[in-house]
Design an enzyme around this catalytic site. Sequence first.
Site, PDB file in Angstrom:
ATOM      1  N   ARG A 133       0.867  -1.197   0.000  1.00  0.00           N
ATOM      2  CA  ARG A 133       0.000   0.000   0.000  1.00  0.00           C
ATOM      3  C   ARG A 133       0.892   1.231   0.000  1.00  0.00           C
ATOM      4  O   ARG A 133       1.719   1.402   0.887  1.00  0.00           O
ATOM      5  CB  ARG A 133      -0.925   0.026   1.216  1.00  0.00           C
ATOM      6  CG  ARG A 133      -2.174   0.898   0.980  1.00  0.00           C
ATOM      7  CD  ARG A 133      -3.006   1.045   2.251  1.00  0.00           C
ATOM      8  NE  ARG A 133      -2.260   1.768   3.247  1.00  0.00           N
ATOM      9  CZ  ARG A 133      -2.243   1.469   4.556  1.00  0.00           C
ATOM     10  NH1 ARG A 133      -2.965   0.481   5.027  1.00  0.00           N
ATOM     11  NH2 ARG A 133      -1.528   2.186   5.385  1.00  0.00           N
ATOM     12  N   GLU A 151       4.359   7.196   2.761  1.00  0.00           N
ATOM     13  CA  GLU A 151       5.230   6.029   2.950  1.00  0.00           C
ATOM     14  C   GLU A 151       4.754   4.907   2.041  1.00  0.00           C
ATOM     15  O   GLU A 151       3.649   4.953   1.491  1.00  0.00           O
ATOM     16  CB  GLU A 151       5.220   5.552   4.409  1.00  0.00           C
ATOM     17  CG  GLU A 151       3.872   5.048   4.867  1.00  0.00           C
ATOM     18  CD  GLU A 151       3.934   4.118   6.072  1.00  0.00           C
ATOM     19  OE1 GLU A 151       5.009   3.603   6.400  1.00  0.00           O
ATOM     20  OE2 GLU A 151       2.865   3.897   6.677  1.00  0.00           O
ATOM     21  N   ASN A 153       4.174   0.780   2.180  1.00  0.00           N
ATOM     22  CA  ASN A 153       4.079  -0.354   3.107  1.00  0.00           C
ATOM     23  C   ASN A 153       4.276  -1.667   2.369  1.00  0.00           C
ATOM     24  O   ASN A 153       3.617  -1.913   1.361  1.00  0.00           O
ATOM     25  CB  ASN A 153       2.695  -0.379   3.761  1.00  0.00           C
ATOM     26  CG  ASN A 153       2.418   0.890   4.544  1.00  0.00           C
ATOM     27  OD1 ASN A 153       2.909   1.072   5.648  1.00  0.00           O
ATOM     28  ND2 ASN A 153       1.638   1.796   3.965  1.00  0.00           N
ATOM     29  N   SER A 158      -3.105  -2.931   5.723  1.00  0.00           N
ATOM     30  CA  SER A 158      -4.443  -3.341   6.159  1.00  0.00           C
ATOM     31  C   SER A 158      -5.540  -2.417   5.638  1.00  0.00           C
ATOM     32  O   SER A 158      -5.287  -1.455   4.932  1.00  0.00           O
ATOM     33  CB  SER A 158      -4.476  -3.402   7.685  1.00  0.00           C
ATOM     34  OG  SER A 158      -4.116  -2.156   8.215  1.00  0.00           O
ATOM     35  N   LYS A 325      11.588   2.848   6.217  1.00  0.00           N
ATOM     36  CA  LYS A 325      11.568   4.279   5.897  1.00  0.00           C
ATOM     37  C   LYS A 325      12.947   4.735   5.424  1.00  0.00           C
ATOM     38  O   LYS A 325      13.072   5.674   4.653  1.00  0.00           O
ATOM     39  CB  LYS A 325      11.064   5.059   7.095  1.00  0.00           C
ATOM     40  CG  LYS A 325       9.623   4.622   7.402  1.00  0.00           C
ATOM     41  CD  LYS A 325       8.874   5.503   8.296  1.00  0.00           C
ATOM     42  CE  LYS A 325       7.383   5.206   8.266  1.00  0.00           C
ATOM     43  NZ  LYS A 325       6.969   3.897   8.781  1.00  0.00           N
ATOM     44  N   LYS A 392      11.325  10.310  11.391  1.00  0.00           N
ATOM     45  CA  LYS A 392      10.772   8.947  11.429  1.00  0.00           C
ATOM     46  C   LYS A 392      11.864   7.918  11.722  1.00  0.00           C
ATOM     47  O   LYS A 392      12.908   7.933  11.076  1.00  0.00           O
ATOM     48  CB  LYS A 392      10.135   8.592  10.084  1.00  0.00           C
ATOM     49  CG  LYS A 392       9.021   9.532   9.660  1.00  0.00           C
ATOM     50  CD  LYS A 392       8.330   9.000   8.414  1.00  0.00           C
ATOM     51  CE  LYS A 392       7.257   9.975   7.949  1.00  0.00           C
ATOM     52  NZ  LYS A 392       6.495   9.427   6.816  1.00  0.00           N
ATOM     53  N   GLU A 396       6.745   0.707  11.965  1.00  0.00           N
ATOM     54  CA  GLU A 396       5.462   0.727  11.276  1.00  0.00           C
ATOM     55  C   GLU A 396       4.350   0.699  12.305  1.00  0.00           C
ATOM     56  O   GLU A 396       4.570   0.280  13.433  1.00  0.00           O
ATOM     57  CB  GLU A 396       5.307  -0.524  10.394  1.00  0.00           C
ATOM     58  CG  GLU A 396       6.397  -0.717   9.364  1.00  0.00           C
ATOM     59  CD  GLU A 396       6.449   0.410   8.363  1.00  0.00           C
ATOM     60  OE1 GLU A 396       5.375   0.931   8.003  1.00  0.00           O
ATOM     61  OE2 GLU A 396       7.552   0.794   7.961  1.00  0.00           O
ATOM     62  N   GLY A 397       3.176   1.155  11.888  1.00  0.00           N
ATOM     63  CA  GLY A 397       2.009   0.936  12.720  1.00  0.00           C
ATOM     64  C   GLY A 397       1.577   2.133  13.545  1.00  0.00           C
ATOM     65  O   GLY A 397       0.651   2.044  14.340  1.00  0.00           O
ATOM     66  N   ARG A 479      -8.200   7.150   4.601  1.00  0.00           N
ATOM     67  CA  ARG A 479      -8.352   7.357   6.046  1.00  0.00           C
ATOM     68  C   ARG A 479      -8.365   8.852   6.307  1.00  0.00           C
ATOM     69  O   ARG A 479      -7.533   9.583   5.771  1.00  0.00           O
ATOM     70  CB  ARG A 479      -7.187   6.720   6.809  1.00  0.00           C
ATOM     71  CG  ARG A 479      -7.221   5.203   6.828  1.00  0.00           C
ATOM     72  CD  ARG A 479      -5.912   4.632   7.297  1.00  0.00           C
ATOM     73  NE  ARG A 479      -4.829   5.068   6.441  1.00  0.00           N
ATOM     74  CZ  ARG A 479      -3.536   4.907   6.736  1.00  0.00           C
ATOM     75  NH1 ARG A 479      -3.183   4.323   7.852  1.00  0.00           N
ATOM     76  NH2 ARG A 479      -2.609   5.327   5.905  1.00  0.00           N
TER      77      ARG A 479
HETATM   78  P1  ADP Z   1       3.524   4.596  10.078  1.00  0.00           P
HETATM   79  O1  ADP Z   1       4.409   3.537   9.546  1.00  0.00           O
HETATM   80  O2  ADP Z   1       3.571   4.713  11.548  1.00  0.00           O
HETATM   81  O3  ADP Z   1       2.143   4.531   9.496  1.00  0.00           O
HETATM   82  P2  ADP Z   1       3.806   7.048   8.504  1.00  0.00           P
HETATM   83  O4  ADP Z   1       5.021   7.450   7.773  1.00  0.00           O
HETATM   84  O5  ADP Z   1       2.666   6.593   7.680  1.00  0.00           O
HETATM   85  O6  ADP Z   1       4.216   5.966   9.579  1.00  0.00           O
HETATM   86  O7  ADP Z   1       3.358   8.268   9.415  1.00  0.00           O
HETATM   87  C1  ADP Z   1       2.200   8.203  10.229  1.00  0.00           C
HETATM   88  C2  ADP Z   1       1.270   9.364   9.923  1.00  0.00           C
HETATM   89  O8  ADP Z   1       1.962  10.613  10.092  1.00  0.00           O
HETATM   90  C3  ADP Z   1       0.764   9.402   8.491  1.00  0.00           C
HETATM   91  O9  ADP Z   1      -0.386   8.602   8.342  1.00  0.00           O
HETATM   92  C4  ADP Z   1       0.481  10.885   8.278  1.00  0.00           C
HETATM   93  O10 ADP Z   1      -0.791  11.223   8.831  1.00  0.00           O
HETATM   94  C5  ADP Z   1       1.552  11.547   9.118  1.00  0.00           C
HETATM   95  N1  ADP Z   1       2.715  11.871   8.270  1.00  0.00           N
HETATM   96  C6  ADP Z   1       3.780  11.083   8.010  1.00  0.00           C
HETATM   97  N2  ADP Z   1       4.647  11.693   7.171  1.00  0.00           N
HETATM   98  C7  ADP Z   1       4.119  12.891   6.885  1.00  0.00           C
HETATM   99  C8  ADP Z   1       4.548  14.005   6.085  1.00  0.00           C
HETATM  100  N3  ADP Z   1       5.694  13.984   5.413  1.00  0.00           N
HETATM  101  N4  ADP Z   1       3.740  15.086   6.034  1.00  0.00           N
HETATM  102  C9  ADP Z   1       2.574  15.137   6.715  1.00  0.00           C
HETATM  103  N5  ADP Z   1       2.134  14.122   7.490  1.00  0.00           N
HETATM  104  C10 ADP Z   1       2.886  13.014   7.583  1.00  0.00           C
HETATM  105 MG    MG Z   2       1.461   4.943   7.644  1.00  0.00          MG
END
Ligand code: ADP
Ligand code: MG
Length: 504
Positions: A133, A151, A153, A158, A325, A392, A396-397, A479
């Site tokens: 995803r 990101e 996945n 899910s 990441k 970051k 994940e999660g 979402r």
């Molecule tokens: P995880 O693996 O925990 O899902 P993500 O990289 O998806 O990590 O980050 C979690 C959440 O943080 C994302 O769903 C988004 O809402 C927010 N986020 C992450 N990166 C960014 C970004 N570059 N700009 C704005 N929001 C972000």
């Molecule tokens: Mg995410």
Amino acid sequence: MQPAFDFTQWPPLISDKDRNALQYRATSYALAHGLLYLPIGVQPPRLTSAIHAPISLFPTPFPRDQFEQAQRLQSIYNVLYSRIAMDTEFLDQTMGTEVGVGQVDEFTGQLWSGWRDLRERGLAQPLHLGLFRSDYLLHQRDSELSLKQVEFNTISSSFGALAQKTAEMHRSLETLTKFYTNSAHLTASNLPPNHSTSGLVEGLAAAHAAYNVDGSRILFVVQKGERNIFDQLWLEYELLEKYSIHVVRRTFDELANQTKISEKDFALIIESPDELPVEISTVYYRSGYTPDDFPTQTQYQTRFKLERSKAIKCPSIPLQLAGGKKVQQVLTEPGVLERFLCDETKYGSGGVFSAQALADLRTSWMEMWPLHLDGDTGVGQARGRALELVLKPQREGGGNNVYKEAIPAFLVSLPPRERPAWIAMELISPPLGLKNYLVRAGSEECVETEVVSELGIFGWSLFGEGKVISEKEAGWLVRTKGKDSNEGGVATGFSVLDSLVLVD
Ligand code: ADP
Ligand code: MG
């Protein structure tokens, strides 16, 4: 130039009475169609306490061209991440314990070391399955909107099945009620179809067919007390009803003493107390993406045992590592994308992507850099630009990132030797002023709030050294979270499930 669509005008006007009626219809549709979830408060989670999943009342407007662009990018990403997973040298460099992130990130290091040992002993299955995803937010700069990747996945992607149900719910509301509004946008033709359940299951079934042993089953490795179980069950029903494939669900702890690897051919056999032994064609992980799933060495040993077997893993350890990441950041460095997409000697002339394809991928990225860049430079840049950044780690999660004003203090507390485990990423700026009504089980009233919506595009890929990659785009997910929450995540309680209304 103004953006063609005015996001501040969403949702369309609706009277209290009509909104209550719409909420009733949304809730009853969700309950009647298995758009379900287990509540956070009940411990341990029990099936009999099921509630409808958190949902948005209206679908969220999204530019049609950007949605189509995200769908087009998916095939390139499917191939890109398949090739990364097969590039052992690259993964050793980037994620390994000798020179990569695995040196300082314990979880990454454990997975990589286990995989290296297995490589030396010989792996029994050349094929890997990815159910992916790719997540995006809309980015607004001045009046221009573009699509930016959050990101990618490669494990436990899910909400495919529940996302499809949510899109179907919004479609049903449109048919039944026209949303009690006269919005010119809310027409059936602007609600894109979503086949993420059949899309993801097609990937699992392709792996099962490639394994090709009569009577074998697919193993879902799940977390104990999973609250998102219905999302998984819909995949099981589709496998059974469409392909006659049976699923076995087990946690790592259950598997610890219920698995056997055949000495003859490394087949993975599940031996349960009251059932006949079954051979596993495909191991589908809906756990194993967080160190919480590995509280002791026993769970790692179980993971490595499965990895060693002849079953096809979704994902294999290298494919899981590819989703780190850190890899996402390294891809933005000069020449790295070319290594995977333009190497004619390695991938043949048919396996080379156009300059346009590479440019399209790059346009979908925000700026990223490693915190250990050039001594203190990476940290200095992160401190200086903190308010426009997220940091970051390799997790994940949800719940692991550090945002904006929290960054300077965090950087002070971070021991310099841990810097290589972290990347800095520019924040995406979604359009402001967009609202929606969020519906949560058990509350009488839905909540109107300013929101940000994250689009996920699913895809699958079945691949292995020397094999042609089979891959497909496999539906989508939205979402939606309150604007003031940094994190997304339906499972973590921050977001609701949503769908799209395409606008021009
Ligand atoms: P995880 O693996 O925990 O899902 P993500 O990289 O998806 O990590 O980050 C979690 C959440 O943080 C994302 O769903 C988004 O809402 C927010 N986020 C992450 N990166 C960014 C970004 N570059 N700009 C704005 N929001 C972000
Ligand atoms: Mg995410």
